[in-house]
Design an enzyme around this catalytic site. Structure first.
Site, PDB file in Angstrom:
ATOM      1  N   TYR A 141      -0.096 -22.315  37.620  1.00  0.00           N
ATOM      2  CA  TYR A 141      -1.232 -23.195  37.853  1.00  0.00           C
ATOM      3  C   TYR A 141      -1.732 -24.047  36.856  1.00  0.00           C
ATOM      4  O   TYR A 141      -1.670 -23.380  35.517  1.00  0.00           O
ATOM      5  CB  TYR A 141      -2.669 -22.482  38.384  1.00  0.00           C
ATOM      6  CG  TYR A 141      -3.717 -23.027  38.576  1.00  0.00           C
ATOM      7  CD1 TYR A 141      -3.934 -24.047  39.768  1.00  0.00           C
ATOM      8  CD2 TYR A 141      -4.929 -23.052  37.793  1.00  0.00           C
ATOM      9  CE1 TYR A 141      -4.776 -24.744  40.126  1.00  0.00           C
ATOM     10  CE2 TYR A 141      -6.068 -24.127  38.081  1.00  0.00           C
ATOM     11  CZ  TYR A 141      -5.991 -24.634  39.240  1.00  0.00           C
ATOM     12  OH  TYR A 141      -7.084 -25.637  39.466  1.00  0.00           O
TER      13      TYR A 141
ATOM     14  N   ASP B 214       1.592 -25.129  28.962  1.00  0.00           N
ATOM     15  CA  ASP B 214       0.155 -25.060  29.265  1.00  0.00           C
ATOM     16  C   ASP B 214      -0.590 -23.650  28.691  1.00  0.00           C
ATOM     17  O   ASP B 214      -0.334 -22.740  29.376  1.00  0.00           O
ATOM     18  CB  ASP B 214       0.073 -25.069  30.777  1.00  0.00           C
ATOM     19  CG  ASP B 214      -1.194 -24.976  31.187  1.00  0.00           C
ATOM     20  OD1 ASP B 214      -2.263 -24.787  30.638  1.00  0.00           O
ATOM     21  OD2 ASP B 214      -1.593 -25.256  32.614  1.00  0.00           O
TER      22      ASP B 214
ATOM     23  N   LYS C   7     -10.406 -24.012  28.244  1.00  0.00           N
ATOM     24  CA  LYS C   7     -11.226 -22.652  28.349  1.00  0.00           C
ATOM     25  C   LYS C   7     -11.616 -22.246  26.897  1.00  0.00           C
ATOM     26  O   LYS C   7     -12.820 -22.868  26.665  1.00  0.00           O
ATOM     27  CB  LYS C   7     -10.201 -21.507  28.963  1.00  0.00           C
ATOM     28  CG  LYS C   7      -9.950 -22.005  30.280  1.00  0.00           C
ATOM     29  CD  LYS C   7      -9.450 -20.873  31.093  1.00  0.00           C
ATOM     30  CE  LYS C   7      -9.542 -21.290  32.779  1.00  0.00           C
ATOM     31  NZ  LYS C   7      -8.139 -21.602  33.305  1.00  0.00           N
TER      32      LYS C   7
HETATM   33  C1  LIG Z   1      -7.754 -22.880  34.021  1.00  0.00           C
HETATM   34  C2  LIG Z   1      -6.511 -23.542  34.136  1.00  0.00           C
HETATM   35  C3  LIG Z   1      -6.121 -24.712  34.047  1.00  0.00           C
HETATM   36  C4  LIG Z   1      -7.262 -25.832  34.331  1.00  0.00           C
HETATM   37  O1  LIG Z   1      -8.476 -25.930  33.786  1.00  0.00           O
HETATM   38  P1  LIG Z   1      -9.636 -26.317  34.247  1.00  0.00           P
HETATM   39  O2  LIG Z   1     -10.595 -26.489  33.118  1.00  0.00           O
HETATM   40  O3  LIG Z   1     -10.186 -25.338  35.457  1.00  0.00           O
HETATM   41  O4  LIG Z   1      -9.303 -27.688  34.975  1.00  0.00           O
HETATM   42  C5  LIG Z   1      -5.134 -25.422  33.581  1.00  0.00           C
HETATM   43  N1  LIG Z   1      -3.960 -24.379  33.431  1.00  0.00           N
HETATM   44  C6  LIG Z   1      -4.117 -23.075  33.145  1.00  0.00           C
HETATM   45  C7  LIG Z   1      -3.042 -22.399  32.890  1.00  0.00           C
HETATM   46  C8  LIG Z   1      -5.500 -22.558  33.623  1.00  0.00           C
HETATM   47  O5  LIG Z   1      -5.398 -21.194  33.556  1.00  0.00           O
END
Ligand SMILES: *Cc1c(COP(=O)(O)O)cnc(C)c1O
Length: 430
Positions: free
Chosen positions: A144, A239, A267
């Site tokens: 994701y 990511d 995060k």
């Molecule tokens: C949470 C998450 C996102 C998106 O971040 P948001 O602040 O919710 O937009 C993107 N990549 C990864 C791996 C994530 O866990």
């Protein structure tokens, strides 16, 4: 457990907000309950509006690595707050946080702050496309990367939990430029990246997957990915929105010793306030406006409260021994959890853990990719989730998410969580 107030708030919220929640992962549909509304949180404790108290293993889906309402973070925000909340002009705090991020991630020469992980990944692929002049993005099934159009193809997190295959509203024209391939599959990776006709701009990956539940990279997979992307002139994007500052100060890339071309963060770097970031080497980053032609902007980007919370968080994480302490604690906890699973549900669960992130899959395993993760018995996870919630343990309302250990989790918290796990396992034993 009385949840009358939560029930009535949920009823009102559903009339005003789609599904009553501002992010679908908060709905507890897949585990057969309604969401609890939160009044406050401190340390590892979450208190709901009915005054039920829970030990939290969601940690706001990752950010709260120091626990909730940490005095140092609160003090930093308070100190920033008295000077105003947003100026739309640069501040020294942005330099301070940028320096800390770049020091922790040697593969990054420059970093741009945004307000969410979604913005970070979305901007990173725009930049990779602008830089290479190519269109196609390769991602991995079950990973994701936020909710930008290009990523809603075989995506993880709430997309799996709610069983949404892609998403209506995302045009085929966009999706056709995203190719999703299986995680940890060397052969498909090699074949796909070698196909020059595809015009691949970048590969984006969760270096440790956290959004199909925790799935570590297979031995050598990230190395192979680095080799192949270099060989074929493809931008490699890690990511690290979850794993950055979670698995080590320098994230998964320092843990596995791989330098990607670009990194996305989110995060943890906001200390609980909305922040995301993307960065990379000078050559790529110089293509971003106003230095270069690739446009990306944000009214509240680099927000002073968020920068202050980020700086205070990274300072706490930089203290010597922080990650060793977290690792030792998580490892010991997972070992106990494994013993309970072996005793009560032999062969029926698989515990995947990397550092302080872990998932117990209700699935005999091994869980190495999206396909094997999807074999999990989500009904059973729901049962487990409800038992745990009743016993005062707050887990993610989905099988396909990570449980996080924070620095705040005390031996008592963890002992209680194990005790409740034992009684829940006994109850759901077939
Ligand atoms: C949470 C998450 C996102 C998106 O971040 P948001 O602040 O919710 O937009 C993107 N990549 C990864 C791996 C994530 O866990």
């Amino acid at each position: 457990m009385h949840i009358d107030k939560s029930k009535s708030f949920f009823k009102r919220a559903q009339e005003l907000i789609p599904g009553g929640v501002n992010s679908p992962v908060r709905a507890c549909k897949s585990v057969g309950c309604d969401p609890l509304f939160v009044k406050k949180a401190f340390g590892t404790k979450i208190i709901d509006v009915d005054n039920n108290e829970f030990i939290d293993f969601v940690c706001s889906w990752g950010p709260m690595i120091l626990g909730h309402n940490h005095p140092k973070i609160v003090a930093a925000i308070e100190q920033a707050l008295v000077n105003g909340t947003s100026y739309g002009a640069p501040t020294p705090l942005e330099i301070e946080l940028a320096e800390m991020v770049i020091n922790a991630f040697p593969a990054m020469d420059k970093v741009r702050f945004v307000s969410s992980g979604t913005e970070a990944t979305m901007s990173a692929i725009r930049l990779a496309r602008g830089y290479t002049g190519k269109k196609v993005v390769i991602k991995f099934d079950g990973c994701y990367h936020g909710h930008a159009d290009s990523f809603l193809v075989q995506a993880g997190s709430g997309v799996i939990t709610l069983g949404i295959p892609g998403s209506p509203g995302v045009p085929d024209d966009i999706v056709k430029n995203t190719i999703s391939i299986p995680y940890n599959d060397f052969e498909t990776l090699e074949k796909t990246l070698a196909d020059d006709s595809l015009e691949i701009a970048c590969v984006i990956i969760e270096a440790v997957a956290g959004n199909m539940g925790v799935v570590p990279p297979a031995e050598g997979f990230l190395q192979k990915l680095r080799e192949l992307t270099t060989q074929h002139n493809i931008v490699l994007i890690f990511d690290e929105v979850i794993t950055g500052f979670r698995l080590a100060l320098g994230g998964a890339q320092s843990r596995f010793g791989i330098a990607p071309d670009m990194t996305c963060l989110g995060k943890i770097i906001g200390g609980g306030l909305p922040v995301g970031a993307y960065g990379g080497n000078k050559e790529i980053m110089s293509q971003i406006a106003p230095e270069g032609p690739v446009y990306q902007a944000g009214t509240l980007s680099g927000n002073p409260l968020a920068m202050a919370a980020g700086v205070a968080t990274l300072q706490a994480l930089s203290e010597p021994g922080f990650y060793d302490r977290l690792e030792t604690k998580a490892e010991a906890f997972a070992a106990e959890l494994q013993k309970l699973a072996d005793k009560y549900l032999p062969g029926e669960t698989t515990l995947n853990r990397v550092g302080s992130m872990m998932t117990t899959f209700f699935n005999g395993g091994p869980v190495v990719d999206f396909k094997s993760a999807m074999k999990s018995d989500t009904e059973r996870y729901g049962q487990f989730f409800r038992e745990m919630l009743q016993s005062g343990i707050w887990l993610a309302p989905s099988q396909f998410e990570a449980a996080f250990i924070s620095d705040a989790h005390s031996p008592e918290d963890l002992a209680q969580a194990l005790e409740m796990t034992e009684s829940s396992f006994k109850k759901i034993k077939k």
